[in-house]
Design an enzyme around this catalytic site. Sequence first.
Site, PDB file in Angstrom:
ATOM      1  N   HIS A  54     -40.760  80.063  86.328  1.00 48.74           N
ATOM      2  CA  HIS A  54     -40.646  81.471  86.714  1.00 48.74           C
ATOM      3  C   HIS A  54     -41.997  82.195  86.677  1.00 48.74           C
ATOM      4  CE1 HIS A  54     -36.374  81.196  87.273  1.00 48.74           C
ATOM      5  NE2 HIS A  54     -36.304  80.504  86.147  1.00 48.74           N
ATOM      6  N   SER A 113     -35.814  82.638  76.459  1.00 45.83           N
ATOM      7  CA  SER A 113     -35.887  81.664  77.549  1.00 45.83           C
ATOM      8  C   SER A 113     -35.077  82.069  78.770  1.00 45.83           C
ATOM      9  CB  SER A 113     -35.436  80.293  77.053  1.00 45.83           C
ATOM     10  OG  SER A 113     -34.095  80.357  76.653  1.00 45.83           O
ATOM     11  N   TYR A 130     -39.608  87.718  82.054  1.00 42.67           N
ATOM     12  CA  TYR A 130     -39.679  86.412  81.412  1.00 42.67           C
ATOM     13  C   TYR A 130     -40.861  85.609  81.976  1.00 42.67           C
ATOM     14  CZ  TYR A 130     -38.445  81.566  80.434  1.00 42.67           C
ATOM     15  OH  TYR A 130     -38.488  80.243  80.047  1.00 42.67           O
ATOM     16  N   LEU A 159     -40.695  84.560  65.319  1.00 45.17           N
ATOM     17  CA  LEU A 159     -42.008  84.554  65.975  1.00 45.17           C
ATOM     18  C   LEU A 159     -42.753  85.869  65.770  1.00 45.17           C
ATOM     19  CD1 LEU A 159     -40.835  82.740  69.194  1.00 45.17           C
ATOM     20  CD2 LEU A 159     -42.792  81.991  67.840  1.00 45.17           C
ATOM     21  N   ARG A 217     -30.624  74.484  94.700  1.00 40.11           N
ATOM     22  CA  ARG A 217     -31.963  74.813  94.202  1.00 40.11           C
ATOM     23  C   ARG A 217     -32.415  73.805  93.140  1.00 40.11           C
ATOM     24  NH1 ARG A 217     -33.569  77.414  89.695  1.00 40.11           N
ATOM     25  NH2 ARG A 217     -35.738  78.149  89.707  1.00 40.11           N
ATOM     26  N   LYS A 266     -44.447  84.330  80.187  1.00 37.26           N
ATOM     27  CA  LYS A 266     -44.895  82.942  80.155  1.00 37.26           C
ATOM     28  C   LYS A 266     -46.301  82.828  80.754  1.00 37.26           C
ATOM     29  CE  LYS A 266     -41.510  80.980  78.031  1.00 37.26           C
ATOM     30  NZ  LYS A 266     -41.781  80.424  76.676  1.00 37.26           N
ATOM     31  N   SER A 274     -42.765  78.099  82.118  1.00 38.12           N
ATOM     32  CA  SER A 274     -41.592  78.100  82.991  1.00 38.12           C
ATOM     33  C   SER A 274     -42.015  78.169  84.456  1.00 38.12           C
ATOM     34  CB  SER A 274     -40.726  79.318  82.666  1.00 38.12           C
ATOM     35  OG  SER A 274     -39.769  79.521  83.683  1.00 38.12           O
TER      36      SER A 274
END
Lengths: 273, 273, 273, 273, 273, 273
Positions: free
Chosen positions: C121, C83, C144, C60, C182, C148, C119
């Site tokens: 997150h 990820s 992370y 990437l 969770r 995103k 995500s």
Amino acid sequence: MLEKPASPIRFKRLLLTGAAGNLGKELRPRLRAYCDVLRVSHRSDLGAPGAGEEVMTASLEDKDAMLALLDGVDAVVHMGGVSTEQPWEPILAGNIVGAYNLYEAARKNGVKRIIFASSNHVTGFYRQDEVIDTRAPVRPDGFYGLSKAFGENLAQLYFDRWGIETVSLRIGSSFPAPVDRRMLATWMSFDDLERLVVAGLTAPIVGHTVIYGMSDNATTWWDNTHARHIGYRPLDSSDVFREEVEARQQTIDRKDPVALYQGGGFVAKGPFD
Amino acid sequence: MLEKPASPIRFKRLLLTGAAGNLGKELRPRLRAYCDVLRVSHRSDLGAPGAGEEVMTASLEDKDAMLALLDGVDAVVHMGGVSTEQPWEPILAGNIVGAYNLYEAARKNGVKRIIFASSNHVTGFYRQDEVIDTRAPVRPDGFYGLSKAFGENLAQLYFDRWGIETVSLRIGSSFPAPVDRRMLATWMSFDDLERLVVAGLTAPIVGHTVIYGMSDNATTWWDNTHARHIGYRPLDSSDVFREEVEARQQTIDRKDPVALYQGGGFVAKGPFD
Amino acid sequence: MLEKPASPIRFKRLLLTGAAGNLGKELRPRLRAYCDVLRVSHRSDLGAPGAGEEVMTASLEDKDAMLALLDGVDAVVHMGGVSTEQPWEPILAGNIVGAYNLYEAARKNGVKRIIFASSNHVTGFYRQDEVIDTRAPVRPDGFYGLSKAFGENLAQLYFDRWGIETVSLRIGSSFPAPVDRRMLATWMSFDDLERLVVAGLTAPIVGHTVIYGMSDNATTWWDNTHARHIGYRPLDSSDVFREEVEARQQTIDRKDPVALYQGGGFVAKGPFD
Amino acid sequence: MLEKPASPIRFKRLLLTGAAGNLGKELRPRLRAYCDVLRVSHRSDLGAPGAGEEVMTASLEDKDAMLALLDGVDAVVHMGGVSTEQPWEPILAGNIVGAYNLYEAARKNGVKRIIFASSNHVTGFYRQDEVIDTRAPVRPDGFYGLSKAFGENLAQLYFDRWGIETVSLRIGSSFPAPVDRRMLATWMSFDDLERLVVAGLTAPIVGHTVIYGMSDNATTWWDNTHARHIGYRPLDSSDVFREEVEARQQTIDRKDPVALYQGGGFVAKGPFD
Amino acid sequence: MLEKPASPIRFKRLLLTGAAGNLGKELRPRLRAYCDVLRVSHRSDLGAPGAGEEVMTASLEDKDAMLALLDGVDAVVHMGGVSTEQPWEPILAGNIVGAYNLYEAARKNGVKRIIFASSNHVTGFYRQDEVIDTRAPVRPDGFYGLSKAFGENLAQLYFDRWGIETVSLRIGSSFPAPVDRRMLATWMSFDDLERLVVAGLTAPIVGHTVIYGMSDNATTWWDNTHARHIGYRPLDSSDVFREEVEARQQTIDRKDPVALYQGGGFVAKGPFD
Amino acid sequence: MLEKPASPIRFKRLLLTGAAGNLGKELRPRLRAYCDVLRVSHRSDLGAPGAGEEVMTASLEDKDAMLALLDGVDAVVHMGGVSTEQPWEPILAGNIVGAYNLYEAARKNGVKRIIFASSNHVTGFYRQDEVIDTRAPVRPDGFYGLSKAFGENLAQLYFDRWGIETVSLRIGSSFPAPVDRRMLATWMSFDDLERLVVAGLTAPIVGHTVIYGMSDNATTWWDNTHARHIGYRPLDSSDVFREEVEARQQTIDRKDPVALYQGGGFVAKGPFD
């Protein structure tokens, strides 16, 4: 009339409809400051033009007359049509068919900006203890308010489809002074009316914007947050009249719809009940 | 027709207007299950009445005919009027003047509940990547949508002022099956249409409620949260047609307004441009 | 793999990045059903192509490699990049510089639709007793999640400016089964992942749409109302695993950030503290 | 410089980054009133320190230099980094890597309050006829706006995770005077800039707060309601320049993206298209 | 009783108050599946304990008795107190003083989770044509609803200040079957009641959460979106009773407050008017 | 005392409860301007009446005394009850039982307007970096705030059921001057208190309206948009004290709940912990 024009932006030709109506008469001398030529129109004869004026007679129901009326015009201040609660038929003619004729004439003549005199009666069935913004679902308080809601939706359509921009002014009560306690909330001075119309004419991008027309009153039911891009800043206030108005109208009948709803007198009486 | 009526509640006399229209024809045999007498009307002759039916001819523009039509009626399912994009004049006649005549007739005859066939075209200028609810400001996609917005506001007025209740159905696409990918979002089966009309007729308290008319489709642009009190539960879904529809229409031109806006074809073409 | 493809719409050439990652491996065999050619890529060698596949190696961070990778592609399912929570440097390289390279390559190659593996997150610092929708301000729970959020904003920019459409999937926990309590909220089955990716690829108009990736779980913190136009309908549910998971994890330490925040373990530990 | 400092609260050592930039140069003499020592920095040499100043040279991309720069500092006014639309690489270096380095340095040095110069270009793709608040989803108008959105999210993370507080100032147009009609909405005087920075530094509790930086302009697109706890009260207004600006720029091309979107010129041209 | 417990999570000792009340009697045998010991209490003697039970007599007004009652308890299902509209004095004693005593006893005994039987009458003065969510301002329909609003606010305080978590169940109508058309909206089966109580007891993090207690009814006035983290999934529905109920109650008097407001009979009659 | 009364509207007999309390003492001489007779009451003897006054002794817990107290009264300014954080018992007596007795007495005596001294402590557990409006769910910071939330709900009930109107004033900090930095947000001058009370008494229609009581402070946490119909326009501001207050209190301990939450000192200490 403002001592100094609210903006130096000048239009070549502005059209003022309903020039012989209550607000039309107020705006007519004021708008001359913002254009080379002010075209004024009414359904009845307006007499000889003043300096810098063109006078035309045109009925809103007359499609061809409207087409001619908007020819060569940069922008329209549409004060024409019925402005009080009336039976259905005159409202249909002046405010529904008439509004359609106006927008079709704008489309065909390439006019790109309209200031539309809508009304607080579009939302007159909200209560006086509610504060609403310009996106609240409409609740017209009669045929007049219903016809103004139609006009706003028409304006939205002509913007979405043909790019004609409109500022819909939900005018409260534009009078020399507030005459009752309801108007302490709804009042807009004539100077503020001029400021609002000029702000609507000169704001760079408006799409279709709805804005309540009121002065800087302490009491208000309306929130213009979504219309701040118009740049309207009222400089008058009903507060200076409060003492006198409250002294005159000491009591309120809280069970009377006139007192309860924002539409005031329009809620209670009508020629149609 | 549902195997079993959606409700055991029966009206003495229901009126179905527009009984010869596309949805009128679907509803006519279905509504007989919910009333002692089904009065059906259209602007043109409907022929001889079926069992349990009364047939009347009435044009929506004809005030007196409408007054007679609503005499003795418990509730109205108003499918009449123009149901496609048309020039202004027929829409004015059928959907604006006609709607007024209908509500005046209801008021004078003491009719207290109306199911009003509104349309998704009231909000047709929202994009297909937007999800809106029933309180989003209207954005009609043409004169037809504009007239339906008028009808909804009229219904609101007649509720606020005279207590006549209305459920305004913003019908998506009620056809035997979805014919293109847009209809995967907008489709409502005839059985779900019956369920929706019956829910509107039988819900105890509705005031003026707006609800989008659609089946239980995976793809949707509309959120009926504010109308859950209507108790409409769709049991069909466009999903069963998805494979076939997508196979037939593999590509979308994302620059075409027809693809971009919720109103679909109504956005792009009209007899008036 | 679904017994039957979720849609008959076929692309000429689909690109799947990150094909050797956890979700890439799941999607690789599944996506073949939706295209003539599936181009798969990873930063490391993927071995020989399968039937109907093209294999490319591309990092990437390598602008030129990315440009070549997107050549001739109809749409991209971007599962590549980091990820998990990592130190800043690899996240910067893979998820910030990498996302930029991907979108630039899309712009230069005329690719018009990207499915972006975002995500949950991105909003991991909301509490587990809060339900948020896709417009809530982001609250990333680490580098992370931060990267995103960057990717989503990049997608928004490339849509607003260049018309490249993206569906950003805020994937919860896509595993064979939920492994703790969770995940009863965050779990998405692989079949539902396929359904979601395909819905994103085939929805007619998406602009830039954010949608949480989860199955039809009884417990959830996320509201996808604004993304209903995507047409994603999950058919699996964590509910079938509830008994087993709850039996295994009887107690929760409510003072532990891992239990308190939606981001779970990502909130508590990191290589960078 | 205000005649009198906006607050008597004094810091032992304040850091001003980007001290040689346009706004940095304005703030440098002003901030001396609020601290015992003003540390000023820039990527290039700033010459000899003035009274009460410390001068340091530090590039935002240089992690170690940033760590040294924030040593012993009470609070940071971060005006450094790229402040115009640029190609991706310098923006990545200065505003993404640089912002990370700054916050890491704050975390390691125990600095607890940062004033972050964000930008209105974080939401530049909203239209000029829309009014948004500070929670509206971001719509950056270019790489610059994208990098500022990143900085805001970074600030949110460092607050949620490490308790470092930030006020993100989405600065409109801070110039001696508005130079075009767009700036009638976006303008912030240098005195108001000082008031805003000081309000951000001295408000007791800010968490991570986003606030638009503008004077008290009649025309505005931004609603700071959610940031009233900052206590920023602008005392200047673009209104005094309106006449002159409107006289100079009489017409607007409403089809030009520069006129249509809030980002103005940033929307239309870029070094990267 | 559910054929299989709704969760395998077991408590050492659960307390059920109001065990001789209508819902207490339903829950008593059901809750045994979720704990080693079920402590049941009522203001009057409950007779001998069943297997796995402890029986205690305690009046809610008796502070010391309440302190003893909550000793050694993991969690409380609080069904005690007045559950119908009553004069002020018994409601004050049972539901205001009693609720305070319960929460103080929880605080002193270290109990960390309470399921609080609140009521839909907390919002009973909303109309039946309105859909509200759990954050709408309360509008109690009588002293009973007022006392339940007090209990919810008490629960909020004990969470914010002392970390005691509560799920406030705004129970609709939990009866064997709906007995009138209002209950088609408000009904909750006993099995769904069990599911809801267990979901509240076992959800990992709840803070103070308000949730309406209803089955999966087609008609509803309440939106539980903000409580999805509780994981309550009703499996019953009033729909199966609709035909019978509607057949029995064909007409509604729309002018009767009982029909108009969500509180139904509680709105209209009271021992106190 | 205002130089000139805030309104010429006069009541025949106004009742001021809690006339010997802090705010009662301020309001007592001020309210004489608005009525023919000012009835003042307190739980302890108030001494001889002044000109235009009636003095009564009445404990809020004493139902009969309250009934007598409200006999012949036009409107009530209810400043009585406990006004600081206290143990449960006195708060129960004065603010819960007492509020009930007051409203029952109003109902039985036909009193139609009450100004209720509620408190910002009704929402004291919101953070100082949050701005809330008057519809945000309550989060009381102690028993005092809890009892004021009860009073507001009681007022809502008495309006919905019996048409008694209330303005609930969530008073911030009404002192001669702000004494700490928190009060820069919460301060209300005594003159503004008079303006607010008079606005509440004289606004034509109020239903039950909640409004935060604060001066025109630059820093604020509260948004009174929904209460604009009250017509309250503060003319004082904490800003004139800012320099002095900030000079005195240079530092804030951001980890102290007193600094973090809007309730300030009420959050941290109590007689009950």
